[in-house]
Design a protein around this motif. Structure first.
Motif, PDB file in Angstrom:
ATOM      1  N   ALA A  83       0.768  -1.127  -0.115  1.00  0.00           N
ATOM      2  CA  ALA A  83      -0.031   0.085  -0.138  1.00  0.00           C
ATOM      3  C   ALA A  83       0.835   1.273  -0.044  1.00  0.00           C
ATOM      4  O   ALA A  83       1.717   1.210   0.731  1.00  0.00           O
ATOM      5  CB  ALA A  83      -0.884   0.146   1.318  1.00  0.00           C
ATOM      6  N   GLU A 141      10.699   2.537   6.338  1.00  0.00           N
ATOM      7  CA  GLU A 141       9.193   2.573   6.629  1.00  0.00           C
ATOM      8  C   GLU A 141       8.953   1.171   7.198  1.00  0.00           C
ATOM      9  O   GLU A 141       8.757   0.153   6.661  1.00  0.00           O
ATOM     10  CB  GLU A 141       8.525   2.475   5.116  1.00  0.00           C
ATOM     11  CG  GLU A 141       8.862   3.960   4.320  1.00  0.00           C
ATOM     12  CD  GLU A 141       7.679   4.141   3.136  1.00  0.00           C
ATOM     13  OE1 GLU A 141       7.098   2.809   2.810  1.00  0.00           O
ATOM     14  OE2 GLU A 141       7.881   4.907   2.164  1.00  0.00           O
ATOM     15  N   GLU A 143       6.164  -1.370   8.505  1.00  0.00           N
ATOM     16  CA  GLU A 143       4.752  -1.732   8.046  1.00  0.00           C
ATOM     17  C   GLU A 143       4.154  -3.078   8.661  1.00  0.00           C
ATOM     18  O   GLU A 143       5.064  -4.181   8.630  1.00  0.00           O
ATOM     19  CB  GLU A 143       4.543  -1.853   6.422  1.00  0.00           C
ATOM     20  CG  GLU A 143       5.402  -0.630   5.855  1.00  0.00           C
ATOM     21  CD  GLU A 143       5.103  -0.173   4.629  1.00  0.00           C
ATOM     22  OE1 GLU A 143       4.085  -1.028   3.942  1.00  0.00           O
ATOM     23  OE2 GLU A 143       5.320   0.677   3.754  1.00  0.00           O
TER      24      GLU A 143
HETATM   25 MN    MN Z   1       5.583   1.625   2.077  1.00  0.00          MN
END
Ligand code: MN
Length: 285
Positions: A83, A141, A143
């Motif tokens: 996403a 990032e 997640e």
């Molecule tokens: Mn990402």
């Protein structure tokens, strides 16, 4: 149940600070010849593997967790779906800094949909991240990673969680710049999955988990999955409306605010509530 892949393709059951070597459970997997069926064989046959693990665990040899080399718990996913901006505060930080975040980045997920990362980018926690193009900025990032357990073709959000095999911590490492997102995020080692797979029965509500990422001890990202713009069932519904998900497919659910640069020598500590914590070293390729 917490299952890891470690050392030389061994299967481990996490038990506190120990890894129970249940590699003998892999004997339940069918031998396959080319062309191999799509998807990851361990995840496809996870119920049979788990039954063997239960039978083996009391007598299997044990290792200390800090002495094993953790690989990605899914060895052969057919795809890694991800996403884009899926937390409101991360959308706001991206909108505020157009010099760093590509223009496409700041569109809402309902317009952008999902993207794919190359499966060749996948590594486990102990393998580390090897940075390329170090003259440019590369960001971390954290997640929540969802591992699909059975074939999902156009499933509804109401039934979506029944298609999940388990969860892991994911790092969607991202080179900043003008190229297509999937290219910048598919560099070797830029998809970290770990430290192990937690089976779905241990995570009844994936929409209420706390995530936290530190770099060299400094807190960078801290959020809860309840702040996802499209939640886990919604992402499975969306992904499976475009393509069939097969066992072992990985769905990265998006990162919250606080993304920032990483450099060779850094150590990333990433943890998600009810799943686990992992330490990942960053070096230059
Ligand atoms: Mn990402």
């Amino acid at each position: 149940m917490r299952l890891c892949r470690f050392d030389d393709q061994r299967l481990g059951l996490i038990d506190g600070d120990s890894v129970v070597d249940v590699s003998a459970a892999l004997e339940v997997l069918p031998t396959a010849r080319w062309p191999f069926p799509q998807g990851d064989a361990l995840i496809t046959h996870l119920d049979a593997v788990r039954a063997r693990v239960d039978a083996l665990k009391s007598t299997a040899p044990r290792r200390r967790l800090d002495e094993v080399r953790l690989l990605a718990p899914v060895a052969n996913p057919s795809k890694v779906c991800a996403a884009p901006v899926n937390y409101l505060k991360h959308l706001q930080e991206a909108e505020a800094d157009p010099a760093v975040f590509a223009r496409e980045h700041v569109r809402k997920i309902h317009e952008t949909g999902l993207f794919l990362k190359a499966t060749s980018a996948l590594v486990g926690a102990s393998e580390g991240i090897r940075l390329r193009k170090t003259e440019r900025r590369t960001d971390h990032e954290i997640e929540l990673a969802v591992i699909i357990g059975r074939t999902a073709d156009r499933v509804s959000r109401e039934s979506a969680l029944s298609y999940v095999a388990g969860y892991a911590v994911g790092l969607d490492i991202t080179l900043r710049g003008p190229e297509e997102r999937s290219l910048r995020k598919s560099i070797d080692t830029y998809c970290v999955l770990g430290p192990w797979l937690v089976t779905a029965d241990e995570v009844p509500d994936p929409s209420s988990l706390a995530l936290e990422l530190r770099v060299n001890g400094e807190l960078r990202q801290s959020a809860r999955t309840r702040d996802l713009i499209i939640d886990v069932p919604g992402l499975i519904e969306l992904a499976s409306s475009f393509y069939t998900l097969v066992p072992g497919d990985i769905l990265l659910t998006g990162t919250p605010e606080g993304v920032g640069p990483i450099a060779p020598g850094d150590v990333i500590a990433a943890k998600i509530e009810e799943i686990g914590a992992m330490s990942v070293k960053v070096s230059a390729a």
